[in-house]
Design an enzyme around this catalytic site. Structure first.
Site, PDB file in Angstrom:
ATOM      1  N   GLU A  38       0.884  -1.104  -0.026  1.00  0.00           N
ATOM      2  CA  GLU A  38      -0.144   0.127   0.150  1.00  0.00           C
ATOM      3  C   GLU A  38       0.975   1.102  -0.013  1.00  0.00           C
ATOM      4  O   GLU A  38       1.593   1.050   0.770  1.00  0.00           O
ATOM      5  CB  GLU A  38      -0.981   0.103   1.351  1.00  0.00           C
ATOM      6  CG  GLU A  38      -1.947   1.188   1.169  1.00  0.00           C
ATOM      7  CD  GLU A  38      -2.855   1.310   2.158  1.00  0.00           C
ATOM      8  OE1 GLU A  38      -2.618   0.326   3.612  1.00  0.00           O
ATOM      9  OE2 GLU A  38      -3.650   2.279   2.510  1.00  0.00           O
ATOM     10  N   ARG A 264       5.796 -13.009   9.213  1.00  0.00           N
ATOM     11  CA  ARG A 264       6.431 -11.768   8.713  1.00  0.00           C
ATOM     12  C   ARG A 264       7.774 -11.843   9.478  1.00  0.00           C
ATOM     13  O   ARG A 264       8.079 -12.409  10.446  1.00  0.00           O
ATOM     14  CB  ARG A 264       5.427 -10.543   9.046  1.00  0.00           C
ATOM     15  CG  ARG A 264       5.133 -10.508  10.524  1.00  0.00           C
ATOM     16  CD  ARG A 264       3.883  -9.620  10.883  1.00  0.00           C
ATOM     17  NE  ARG A 264       4.344  -8.076  10.460  1.00  0.00           N
ATOM     18  CZ  ARG A 264       3.663  -7.580   9.470  1.00  0.00           C
ATOM     19  NH1 ARG A 264       2.479  -8.150   8.877  1.00  0.00           N
ATOM     20  NH2 ARG A 264       3.973  -6.299   9.172  1.00  0.00           N
ATOM     21  N   LYS A 274       4.434   0.340   9.723  1.00  0.00           N
ATOM     22  CA  LYS A 274       4.523   1.582   8.971  1.00  0.00           C
ATOM     23  C   LYS A 274       4.102   2.856   9.768  1.00  0.00           C
ATOM     24  O   LYS A 274       4.415   4.181   9.540  1.00  0.00           O
ATOM     25  CB  LYS A 274       3.716   1.626   7.502  1.00  0.00           C
ATOM     26  CG  LYS A 274       4.575   0.630   6.576  1.00  0.00           C
ATOM     27  CD  LYS A 274       3.825   1.125   5.370  1.00  0.00           C
ATOM     28  CE  LYS A 274       3.151  -0.125   4.615  1.00  0.00           C
ATOM     29  NZ  LYS A 274       2.543   0.075   3.325  1.00  0.00           N
TER      30      LYS A 274
HETATM   31  P1  ATP Z   1       0.920  -2.241   7.990  1.00  0.00           P
HETATM   32  O1  ATP Z   1       1.992  -2.143   8.895  1.00  0.00           O
HETATM   33  O2  ATP Z   1       0.333  -0.600   7.619  1.00  0.00           O
HETATM   34  O3  ATP Z   1      -0.234  -3.315   8.097  1.00  0.00           O
HETATM   35  P2  ATP Z   1       2.251  -3.446   5.961  1.00  0.00           P
HETATM   36  O4  ATP Z   1       3.637  -3.382   6.457  1.00  0.00           O
HETATM   37  O5  ATP Z   1       1.404  -4.740   5.931  1.00  0.00           O
HETATM   38  O6  ATP Z   1       1.446  -2.211   6.407  1.00  0.00           O
HETATM   39  P3  ATP Z   1       1.704  -3.511   2.927  1.00  0.00           P
HETATM   40  O7  ATP Z   1       2.082  -2.212   2.256  1.00  0.00           O
HETATM   41  O8  ATP Z   1       0.342  -3.857   3.352  1.00  0.00           O
HETATM   42  O9  ATP Z   1       2.443  -3.023   4.583  1.00  0.00           O
HETATM   43  O10 ATP Z   1       2.903  -4.695   2.859  1.00  0.00           O
HETATM   44  C1  ATP Z   1       3.043  -5.133   1.461  1.00  0.00           C
HETATM   45  C2  ATP Z   1       3.291  -6.439   1.329  1.00  0.00           C
HETATM   46  O11 ATP Z   1       4.677  -6.690   2.381  1.00  0.00           O
HETATM   47  C3  ATP Z   1       2.119  -7.416   2.202  1.00  0.00           C
HETATM   48  O12 ATP Z   1       2.061  -8.542   1.407  1.00  0.00           O
HETATM   49  C4  ATP Z   1       2.748  -7.919   3.558  1.00  0.00           C
HETATM   50  O13 ATP Z   1       2.155  -8.936   3.839  1.00  0.00           O
HETATM   51  C5  ATP Z   1       4.422  -7.771   3.429  1.00  0.00           C
HETATM   52  N1  ATP Z   1       4.876  -7.281   4.718  1.00  0.00           N
HETATM   53  C6  ATP Z   1       4.636  -6.287   5.422  1.00  0.00           C
HETATM   54  N2  ATP Z   1       5.403  -6.070   6.349  1.00  0.00           N
HETATM   55  C7  ATP Z   1       6.083  -7.552   6.410  1.00  0.00           C
HETATM   56  C8  ATP Z   1       7.097  -8.215   7.316  1.00  0.00           C
HETATM   57  N3  ATP Z   1       7.309  -7.297   8.403  1.00  0.00           N
HETATM   58  N4  ATP Z   1       7.758  -9.168   6.997  1.00  0.00           N
HETATM   59  C9  ATP Z   1       7.383  -9.876   5.848  1.00  0.00           C
HETATM   60  N5  ATP Z   1       6.516  -9.177   4.978  1.00  0.00           N
HETATM   61  C10 ATP Z   1       5.984  -7.961   4.921  1.00  0.00           C
END
Ligand code: ATP
Ligand code: MG
Length: 565
Positions: A38, A264, A274
């Site tokens: 996003e 994650r 974020k």
């Molecule tokens: P928020 O913290 O706002 O929920 P987010 O970190 O999940 O956001 P996105 O932009 O939705 O951010 O993430 C894009 C992709 O990266 C998604 O498929 C998510 O699963 C993956 N992602 C985000 N954070 C991690 C992490 N810490 N480790 C592995 N993958 C991640």
């Protein structure tokens, strides 16, 4: 897709096994994955893990990976973030080819799908307020109640939906709900909202829309529209998977993508949300998204991390279904391991004290050859000037010299790296502060280049710079941004920001050998015995060199015979 520099292939994991099996059984002939951030912030090291999995598996199976801006929630999304995301994915070494998409470009098709669901009796327009809905939705252990609007006719719902879209109702009033199961133990299946009214300008579609789809409804559609075969995401989406599958099933989509979840990435001494990273930037706890203390890709890049070290880190972390913490030391190990092979070495003194060589002529200068990288003979040598007055590290001198102390002290002989053997004959001290102001030595002219012809050994080797050739530089020494292992782990009512390390940035003055001061911006190097540094890509100028410390050095000069303190 371009291939990142060759590395050892990733070991297999449960995702790769599923994909390999799908190819073997003929379920798919071509693999299509996607990375769907996003655009509401900069990418961080957690996203790097997802990128390496999404793009990495596509590459390995000769498929393709799409980059998709998951922009269904306009409130916090901007074009600046879109650009930063594209830049960071490319920097990490991956390419989406022609497959760059915006979810917002699918809004019209998503509305059509919602109408189809309504016509099939699988969705309806609901007029309950979100307050009222709390009561209807119920709790996991007890079934909820059906909305009084659940069984209204498809025609009535379609007409209301059209009016919602036309802007006839205020924000947050009517919504479209999927008609699923109010008794499901999974709350996400209890008639979830698929469309809501929200008057928010979207960075891409402007004011065109006042209704927006929810993530759970939009995501399976985006995947289906793009022909994604494997939709890889993090574990928190596991409970959303039944809804993901439900949407695709009701719309009778023939080639359905399969959602697969992995754990994650969590790292010690940092936060990876974020929202929190945005707060650190917005409220000035750091200097921006690219502050070298930030776990963002922009921050790591500014600090001096390489894409290959980050990919190597992600590969070592691996792919599992278990949530856990990864020690930040592993990331530091990965960059150290790489730079040990690739970074040229120079001498810089970070905390200088002057040394005068009494028997060395005033005007004389010797130029010695210094090895650029003992790990890489092809890296060659460079020249270092030596003169009567030098600087060494304050910590390399002691007035007393305990057993096993091999560096400089009155009466002791040490080797100056690439230079001469010197013996300390005395020192002066500022009586007011107690600080040593000058160290007096003599040198042995036969030991030029660091070797004694009589074969006598000295145990200590120290680095130095020639005073009249030394170039001053700003050095930025970074420490961890938080001073506890799990900064998010705070009691109720306590802010995670109380765990911020107030000493995470120390700015100092160093004295550099001349070749080091001439390196162009963005060059990575080793300050011998100190650590790996990079010439700051933005702030450094020839008149005012600026170096960022990437990581301190762990390995000592074991081979050169200098036990570390
Ligand atoms: P928020 O913290 O706002 O929920 P987010 O970190 O999940 O956001 P996105 O932009 O939705 O951010 O993430 C894009 C992709 O990266 C998604 O498929 C998510 O699963 C993956 N992602 C985000 N954070 C991690 C992490 N810490 N480790 C592995 N993958 C991640
Ligand atoms: Mg998310």
């Amino acid at each position: 897709m371009t291939t990142p520099t060759p590395e050892t292939p990733a070991p297999s994991d449960f995702i790769r096994e599923i994909i390999a099996d799908d190819i073997k059984t003929g379920k798919h002939s071509r693999i299509v994955t996607r990375f769907p951030p996003e655009p509401n912030g900069y990418l961080h090291i957690g996203h790097a893990k997802a990128i390496c999995i999404d793009f990495g598996t596509a590459l390995e199976f000769s498929g393709e990976c799409h980059l998709r801006m998951d922009d269904t929630n306009p409130a916090k999304e901007t074009m600046e973030y879109v650009e930063s995301i594209k830049n960071d994915v490319h920097w990490l070494g991956f390419d989406w080819g022609p497959h760059f998409y915006f979810s917002a470009d699918y809004f019209e098709r998503m509305v059509e799908c919602a109408c189809e669901l309504i016509r099939k009796g699988k969705a309806y327009v609901c007029e309950l307020t979100s307050e009222q809905w709390k009561d209807y939705r119920g709790i996991p252990t007890l079934p909820g109640k059906e909305s009084p609007f659940r069984n209204r006719s498809a025609d009535e719902s379609l007409s209301l939906f059209a009016k919602m879209r036309a802007g006839e109702f205020p924000d947050g009033t009517l919504c479209v709900r999927a008609k699923i199961d109010m008794a499901s133990p999974n709350l996400h299946m209890r008639d979830p909202v698929i469309y809501r009214i929200m008057r928010a300008a979207h960075y891409r579609t402007g004011d065109k829309w006042c209704i927006y789809p929810t993530y759970d409804y939009a995501h399976p559609l985006e995947d289906a529209f793009e022909g994604i075969t494997h939709s890889l995401c993090t574990l928190e989406f596991e409970v959303h998977r039944p809804l993901y599958d439900w949407v695709l099933e009701q719309l009778a989509i023939a080639k359905r993508p399969r959602q697969i979840e992995f754990a994650r990435l969590n790292i010690t001494y940092t936060v990876l949300s974020k929202r929190k990273l945005l707060e650190l930037v917005r409220d000035g706890y750091v200097k921006g998204w690219d502050d070298p203390r930030m776990p963002t890709l922009a921050g790591l890049r500014r600090r001096g991390y390489t894409p290959s070290a980050i990919r190597s880190f992600c590969q070592r972390v691996g792919v599992t279904k278990f949530d856990s913490f990864t020690d930040i030391a592993l990331l530091e190990f990965c960059i150290r391991e790489e730079l040990n092979q690739t970074a040229p070495r120079f001498m810089a003194v970070l905390d200088p004290v002057k040394v005068v060589i009494e028997n060395y002529p005033e005007e004389k200068v010797d130029w010695f050859d210094a090895v650029n990288n003992p790990e890489d003979p092809a890296a060659g040598t460079h020249r270092v000037p030596f003169s009567r007055e030098l600087y060494i590290e304050r910590a390399d001198f002691r007035e007393d010299s305990p057993k096993k102390y091999y560096r400089l002290a009155p009466g002791k002989e040490v080797r100056l790296r690439y230079g001469y053997f010197i013996t300390c004959t005395g020192f002066t001290r500022d009586e007011a502060t107690g600080q040593i102001t000058e160290i007096r030595c003599t040198y042995d002219p036969a030991t030029g280049g660091g070797n004694a012809p009589d074969g006598r050994k000295v145990k200590g080797t120290i680095h130095w710079v020639s005073a009249k050739h030394a170039v001053p530089a700003e050095v930025r020494i970074y420490d961890r941004l938080f001073n506890v292992e799990h900064p998010d782990d705070v009691p109720e009512g306590v802010d995670y920001k109380t765990n911020i390390n107030p000493d995470s940035l120390k700015i100092g003055q160093a004295l550099l050998e001349p070749e080091l001061a001439a390196l162009p911006r963005g060059t990575r190097c080793q300050f011998e015995r100190k650590g790996y540094f990079m010439v700051d890509p933005l702030d450094s100028t020839p008149a005012h060199p600026v170096f960022n410390q990437i990581v301190p050095l762990k390995d000592s000069w074991a081979k050169a015979g200098t036990p570390q303190p």
